[in-house]
Design a protein around this motif. Sequence first.
Motif, PDB file in Angstrom:
ATOM      1  N   MET A  66      28.971  42.275  32.024  1.00 41.29           N
ATOM      2  CA  MET A  66      30.430  42.282  32.298  1.00 41.29           C
ATOM      3  C   MET A  66      31.108  40.860  31.807  1.00 41.29           C
ATOM      4  O   MET A  66      32.240  40.736  31.562  1.00 41.29           O
ATOM      5  CB  MET A  66      30.545  42.139  33.903  1.00 41.29           C
TER       6      MET A  66
ATOM      7  N   THR B  72      38.125  41.441  37.075  1.00 42.33           N
ATOM      8  CA  THR B  72      37.295  40.189  37.362  1.00 42.33           C
ATOM      9  C   THR B  72      37.379  39.481  36.047  1.00 42.33           C
ATOM     10  O   THR B  72      37.245  38.457  35.839  1.00 42.33           O
ATOM     11  CB  THR B  72      35.954  40.764  38.042  1.00 42.33           C
ATOM     12  N   ARG B  73      36.959  40.394  34.946  1.00 46.91           N
ATOM     13  CA  ARG B  73      36.970  39.515  33.761  1.00 46.91           C
ATOM     14  C   ARG B  73      38.204  38.777  33.231  1.00 46.91           C
ATOM     15  O   ARG B  73      37.925  37.828  32.660  1.00 46.91           O
ATOM     16  CB  ARG B  73      36.278  40.611  32.540  1.00 46.91           C
ATOM     17  N   MET B  74      39.225  39.405  33.338  1.00 49.75           N
ATOM     18  CA  MET B  74      40.488  39.163  32.940  1.00 49.75           C
ATOM     19  C   MET B  74      40.674  37.547  34.008  1.00 49.75           C
ATOM     20  O   MET B  74      41.008  36.734  33.289  1.00 49.75           O
ATOM     21  CB  MET B  74      41.877  39.951  33.293  1.00 49.75           C
TER      22      MET B  74
ATOM     23  N   LYS C 162      29.434  51.691  32.635  1.00 53.01           N
ATOM     24  CA  LYS C 162      29.062  50.471  31.697  1.00 53.01           C
ATOM     25  C   LYS C 162      27.556  50.475  31.751  1.00 53.01           C
ATOM     26  O   LYS C 162      26.877  49.864  30.812  1.00 53.01           O
ATOM     27  CB  LYS C 162      30.225  49.611  31.771  1.00 53.01           C
TER      28      LYS C 162
ATOM     29  N   GLU D 144      27.509  46.558  38.636  1.00 48.48           N
ATOM     30  CA  GLU D 144      28.114  45.987  37.841  1.00 48.48           C
ATOM     31  C   GLU D 144      27.458  46.106  36.363  1.00 48.48           C
ATOM     32  O   GLU D 144      26.260  46.246  36.399  1.00 48.48           O
ATOM     33  CB  GLU D 144      28.314  44.308  37.917  1.00 48.48           C
ATOM     34  N   ASP D 145      28.473  46.187  35.493  1.00 46.31           N
ATOM     35  CA  ASP D 145      27.876  46.068  33.946  1.00 46.31           C
ATOM     36  C   ASP D 145      27.161  44.784  33.666  1.00 46.31           C
ATOM     37  O   ASP D 145      27.454  43.802  34.220  1.00 46.31           O
ATOM     38  CB  ASP D 145      29.425  46.214  32.987  1.00 46.31           C
TER      39      ASP D 145
ATOM     40  N   SER E  18      32.254  48.221  43.660  1.00 50.02           N
ATOM     41  CA  SER E  18      33.244  48.273  42.860  1.00 50.02           C
ATOM     42  C   SER E  18      33.909  49.593  43.122  1.00 50.02           C
ATOM     43  O   SER E  18      33.408  50.459  43.676  1.00 50.02           O
ATOM     44  CB  SER E  18      32.747  48.341  41.100  1.00 50.02           C
TER      45      SER E  18
ATOM     46  N   ASP F 280      37.125  45.283  41.016  1.00 50.28           N
ATOM     47  CA  ASP F 280      37.292  46.026  39.715  1.00 50.28           C
ATOM     48  C   ASP F 280      36.744  44.983  38.546  1.00 50.28           C
ATOM     49  O   ASP F 280      37.159  44.111  38.334  1.00 50.28           O
ATOM     50  CB  ASP F 280      38.947  46.300  39.467  1.00 50.28           C
ATOM     51  N   GLU F 281      35.833  45.549  37.766  1.00 47.41           N
ATOM     52  CA  GLU F 281      35.281  44.894  36.712  1.00 47.41           C
ATOM     53  C   GLU F 281      36.167  44.082  35.752  1.00 47.41           C
ATOM     54  O   GLU F 281      36.099  42.902  35.202  1.00 47.41           O
ATOM     55  CB  GLU F 281      34.159  45.363  35.964  1.00 47.41           C
ATOM     56  N   GLU F 282      37.043  45.032  35.052  1.00 49.13           N
ATOM     57  CA  GLU F 282      38.111  44.719  34.215  1.00 49.13           C
ATOM     58  C   GLU F 282      38.878  43.727  34.687  1.00 49.13           C
ATOM     59  O   GLU F 282      39.213  42.425  34.023  1.00 49.13           O
ATOM     60  CB  GLU F 282      38.990  45.858  33.812  1.00 49.13           C
TER      61      GLU F 282
ATOM     62  N   GLU G 272      38.594  34.966  32.045  1.00 51.59           N
ATOM     63  CA  GLU G 272      39.193  34.817  30.614  1.00 51.59           C
ATOM     64  C   GLU G 272      40.315  33.727  30.723  1.00 51.59           C
ATOM     65  O   GLU G 272      40.447  33.158  29.831  1.00 51.59           O
ATOM     66  CB  GLU G 272      39.547  35.887  29.974  1.00 51.59           C
TER      67      GLU G 272
END
Length: 428
Positions: A107, A64-66, A150, A103-104, A32, A60-62, A69
Motif C-alpha cells: 500500500m 491513506t496513500r494520498m 489488492k 491491507e494491501d 478498511s 480507506d487505503e487510497e 504522498e
Amino acid sequence: MSFETKLEKYARLIVQSGLNVQEKQTVVISASIESYQLVREVTKQAYLVGAKEVVVHYSDEEVTRMKYENMEVEDFNHVPTWFSSFRNDYALMNACFLYVDDEDPEMLAGIEPKKISNWQRAVKKACKTYFDLSDNMTNAWCIVGGATQKWANKVYPDMSNQEALDSLWNAIFKAAKIDDEHDPVELWNQHRRSFEKRVNYLNGLNLKKLYYKNSKGTEITIGLNDDYLFAGGGSYLKNGVYNFPNIPTEEIFTSPNKDDVEGIVFSSLPLSYGGNIVDEFYLRFKDGQVIDFGAKEGYEVLKGIIDSDEGSKHLGEVALIPYHSPINELKTLFYNTLYDENASCHMALGIGFSECIKGGIDMDKKELFEKGVNDSLVHVDFMMGTEDLMIDGILEDGSHVKIFENGNFVFSNLDLGYYLVDSSVGAL
C-alpha cells in the motif's frame, strides 16, 4: 458451506474466543471499508453476547496513500487529539479492540520510510494509555484477517480478481479452523489445551539460553531472563478473562534477555511492514544489540525500524512454530505478518511482553526492563524458521536439551496433538 455461513462462524469465533466479549462491554473495531461484511457480522455477534456498544473506525487505503504522498515528513510527528482520545478513552472504559488486518502489502510502496516511522512513533507516544493497558493485560485485543482485493491479487497473482478473493477468504477460514462439521469455538478450546502442554514443558526446563542454527546462515545464541515464562495461544487478562490476541495463532513465545543475544539471523520469508516489503535480510547482534544488517529489498525500511529508538535495536520476542504447522501446510505466502509469522519460527525487534516473566503483569515498564524485558515504541516480527532449523536449549550447567530438529519440536516424551487445517477431526 456457503460463504455467509463461514463468515458467521468466523465472526462468532472472533467475538467469543478472540475478544471474549463480556456483557455490557464496548467493542471497538478498526478495519478498511472493504471489510464491511466481516465488520457487520462481528457487530451482530457482539450484540448477541451482550455487548454494550460496537464502535467502528473505517479506513480507506487510497485515501491513506494520498495522505502520505502529500503531507510533509514533519506533519507525521503530530497526532490529532481526537485520534489519541478515541483510543485512550475507550481503553480506560475497558473496551476490547478488534483489528481487521486487510491491507494491501504494498500500500505504501515508494513512500518515504521516515513518514511511516514518524507516524508510528507519534501514535505510540500520544496513545500511551491505550498501549499501556494493552501491554499490561488489562484490555483485550485481537487481530484477525479479512480478504481484500489488492491483498488477494498479491497472494494469487495468476488468478482473476474473483478467484483470488475467493481463494484468500478460503485460506483465512482454513487458518481459523472454520469447517462444515465442527464448532470453531470448541476447536479453539482444544487448540488452547495443546498450547498449554508445550508451554508447561518448556517452562519446566529452567533454560538459560537458546541456540539456533540452520543452513541459511543463522547461528545465534539468545539468553533467557531469570523467571522467564513461555506463553502461547491465548492469554489471561488481569480480570481472569481468557482471550486469543491473534486468529490464527500457532506460536509459543517468550521475551529474551534484551542484552544477551550473540550471532546472526537470516530472514526466511518477506516482511510486510507499513505497506512495504522487506526481503532477504539479516541482522547481526552483539551484547543484545543489532550491530549490522542488510536487505536485498527494503533496506531503508529495515533501517527505519532499527533506528526507531534504542529498544528497536534489541529483541523483545522469540517465538517457536513448527515448520509443519497448519498455516505452513496451506503452502501460501501471505505477505502478511499475522499469517506468515504463524508458518515459521520468528523473532521480533522492540518491546517485550509482561506475561513472559513471573509476576510481570503486575510490574511497570521500569521493573520489566530491570528484569531484562525490552522496551520500545515498536514491536516488529520477522520470520526466520526453516525446514532444517535446529534449536537447542542450554541449561544452567551448560548441557543441551534438544527443542527443535529439522524445523519441528522434539518432544518425544509428550503426547502432543496438533490440529491440521485439512484434518477431518479436531480432537487432540
